[in-house]
Design an enzyme around this catalytic site. Structure first.
Site, PDB file in Angstrom:
ATOM      1  NE  ARG A 287      56.269 -26.667-111.852  1.00 42.11           N
ATOM      2  CZ  ARG A 287      56.548 -26.761-113.156  1.00 42.11           C
ATOM      3  NH1 ARG A 287      55.821 -27.540-113.941  1.00 42.11           N
ATOM      4  NH2 ARG A 287      57.548 -26.079-113.684  1.00 42.11           N
TER       5      ARG A 287
ATOM      6  NE  ARG B 182      64.131 -24.649-115.923  1.00 42.94           N
ATOM      7  CZ  ARG B 182      62.904 -25.021-115.505  1.00 42.94           C
ATOM      8  NH1 ARG B 182      61.893 -24.977-116.355  1.00 42.94           N
ATOM      9  NH2 ARG B 182      62.692 -25.368-114.256  1.00 42.94           N
TER      10      ARG B 182
ATOM     11  CD  GLN C 106      61.653 -21.762-118.431  1.00 47.23           C
ATOM     12  OE1 GLN C 106      61.234 -22.847-118.067  1.00 47.23           O
ATOM     13  NE2 GLN C 106      62.433 -21.627-119.493  1.00 47.23           N
TER      14      GLN C 106
ATOM     15  CG  ASP D  28      54.245 -19.380-120.599  1.00 52.06           C
ATOM     16  OD1 ASP D  28      54.289 -20.596-120.850  1.00 52.06           O
ATOM     17  OD2 ASP D  28      54.074 -18.931-119.450  1.00 52.06           O
TER      18      ASP D  28
ATOM     19  CG  HIS E  81      59.058 -21.012-113.821  1.00 52.11           C
ATOM     20  ND1 HIS E  81      59.787 -21.865-113.005  1.00 52.11           N
ATOM     21  CD2 HIS E  81      58.695 -21.754-114.904  1.00 52.11           C
ATOM     22  CE1 HIS E  81      59.858 -23.060-113.575  1.00 52.11           C
ATOM     23  NE2 HIS E  81      59.207 -23.023-114.718  1.00 52.11           N
TER      24      HIS E  81
ATOM     25  CB  CYS F   6      59.207 -21.633-120.498  1.00 52.22           C
ATOM     26  SG  CYS F   6      57.419 -21.545-120.289  1.00 52.22           S
TER      27      CYS F   6
HETATM   28  N1   CP Z   1      59.146 -24.917-118.459  1.00 54.98           N
HETATM   29  C1   CP Z   1      58.777 -25.738-117.452  1.00 54.98           C
HETATM   30  O1   CP Z   1      58.807 -25.381-116.276  1.00 54.98           O
HETATM   31  O2   CP Z   1      58.434 -26.970-117.871  1.00 54.98           O
HETATM   32  P1   CP Z   1      57.796 -28.140-116.994  1.00 54.98           P
HETATM   33  O3   CP Z   1      56.389 -27.714-116.647  1.00 54.98           O
HETATM   34  O4   CP Z   1      57.826 -29.342-117.886  1.00 54.98           O
HETATM   35  O5   CP Z   1      58.614 -28.324-115.753  1.00 54.98           O
HETATM   36  N1  NVA Z   2      52.773 -20.118-117.416  1.00 61.00           N
HETATM   37  C1  NVA Z   2      52.929 -21.550-117.432  1.00 61.00           C
HETATM   38  C2  NVA Z   2      54.371 -21.924-117.378  1.00 61.00           C
HETATM   39  C3  NVA Z   2      54.646 -23.401-117.488  1.00 61.00           C
HETATM   40  C4  NVA Z   2      56.096 -23.761-117.348  1.00 61.00           C
HETATM   41  C5  NVA Z   2      52.139 -22.168-116.295  1.00 61.00           C
HETATM   42  O1  NVA Z   2      52.080 -21.566-115.216  1.00 61.00           O
HETATM   43  O2  NVA Z   2      51.578 -23.245-116.476  1.00 61.00           O
END
Ligand code: CP
Ligand code: NVA
Length: 308
Positions: free
Chosen positions: A108, A296, A138, A229, A135, A269
């Site tokens: 990430r 997920r 997701q 989101d 993502h 999400c």
């Molecule tokens: N939706 C999602 O990726 O959640 P987290 O940031 O908790 O992993």
């Molecule tokens: N768009 C958000 C998604 C989180 C799962 C971010 O990048 O923080």
């Protein structure tokens, strides 16, 4: 020919063809229904996954660690304060070292080219656990959730209301690949990236498969799936005041959702904030956000089982 994905990276849903997405969705359903069989057969026994997290996570971390454990493998959580990366060691050196030890890397990150660089140097599969652009994990959970609740992806209109960034890009690609229609309403400065819009326009299977607008009402009109989101993505905290102003009028509330199809579902999400969706929609009878979160786990189990 069977579906063969072993050894491949997943940086974006563009890395998968329709048959491969279908296969992963079907295996995710199998994992969901027959989890004990996977736990007993331990298909990832002896495999390890290095998980680099430059940002926070609840769902992605817990689903991946749980899936690795249930499939018989081992996950190593490498948070931003745990490894040398970013402080004391280059990305390419980190990737080479990890690749010589673990079976796969999940990451990430901030910039998408970070996962591309990891994939280039690691010599093992790299899975994008969220970048500024995509993502994919997701996206798979979202398609599974839509299919479970609406019975099919055919004739589904998705309305996206909010920021046109990583999760939106991923659903746009999913829509093109799986034959859904998607209308995207964003504030003027937060449209999806041009390269993603261009990809969608040149790969659309029917006219107006992807529509980009700045009018949430037009986007939600007759939609079977309404999605939003967070307005403030991780790393954008300093822009909060300015962004909240620009996103005024983009909250999913009773008045907006009244325009959707009668049997619509609401998705997010997560994590969620009240500025993007009111409590009555978030916790209302059409909301499937917690099924989406649970999915997920099932989808990442399928991804890990097939890529590693
Ligand atoms: N939706 C999602 O990726 O959640 P987290 O940031 O908790 O992993
Ligand atoms: N768009 C958000 C998604 C989180 C799962 C971010 O990048 O923080």
């Amino acid at each position: 020919m069977g579906i063969q994905m072993k050894g491949r990276s997943l940086l974006t849903l563009l890395d998968l063809n329709v048959k491969e997405i279908r296969f992963l969705l079907d295996e995710a359903k199998d994992f969901k229904q027959n989890r004990q069989n996977f736990i007993q057969s331990q298909p990832l026994k002896g495999k390890t996954l290095g998980m680099i997290f430059q940002k926070r996570s609840t769902r992605t971390r817990v689903s991946t660690e749980t899936a690795m454990a249930e499939l018989g493998g081992h996950a190593l959580f490498l948070g931003k304060d745990d490894i040398q990366l970013g402080v004391n060691e280059s990305l390419s050196d980190t990737a080479i070292v990890l690749g010589r030890m673990v079976s796969a890397v999940l990451a990430r990150v901030y910039a998408h080219d970070t996962v591309e660089s990891l994939a280039k140097h690691a010599n093992v599969p790299v899975i994008n656990a969220l970048s500024d652009q995509f993502h994919p994990l997701q996206g798979l959970a979202d398609i599974l959730t839509i299919e479970e609740h609406l019975g099919s992806l055919k004739d589904v209109k998705i309305a996206w209301v909010g920021d046109g960034n990583n999760v939106c890009h991923t659903l746009m690609i999913a829509s093109i690949k799986m034959g859904m229609q998607m209308d995207i309403a964003t504030p003027i400065d937060y449209k999806p990236e041009k390269s993603i819009i261009d990809y969608c326009k040149s790969n659309a299977s029917f006219p107006d498969q992807i529509v980009v607008t700045h009018d949430p009402i037009a986007a939600v009109e007759n939609a079977k799936v309404v999605v939003t989101d967070t307005f403030i993505s991780m790393g954008q905290e300093a822009e909060t005041k300015m962004k909240l102003k620009k996103f005024e009028g983009f909250q999913v509330n009773e008045e907006l959702i009244d325009r959707a199809a009668k049997d619509y579902i609401f998705m997010h999400c997560l994590p969620r904030h009240k500025e993007e969706v009111t409590d009555d929609v978030m916790y209302g009878s059409h909301s499937v956000v917690f099924d989406e979160a649970e999915n997920r786990l099932h989808t990442v189990a399928a991804v890990l089982n097939n890529l590693i």
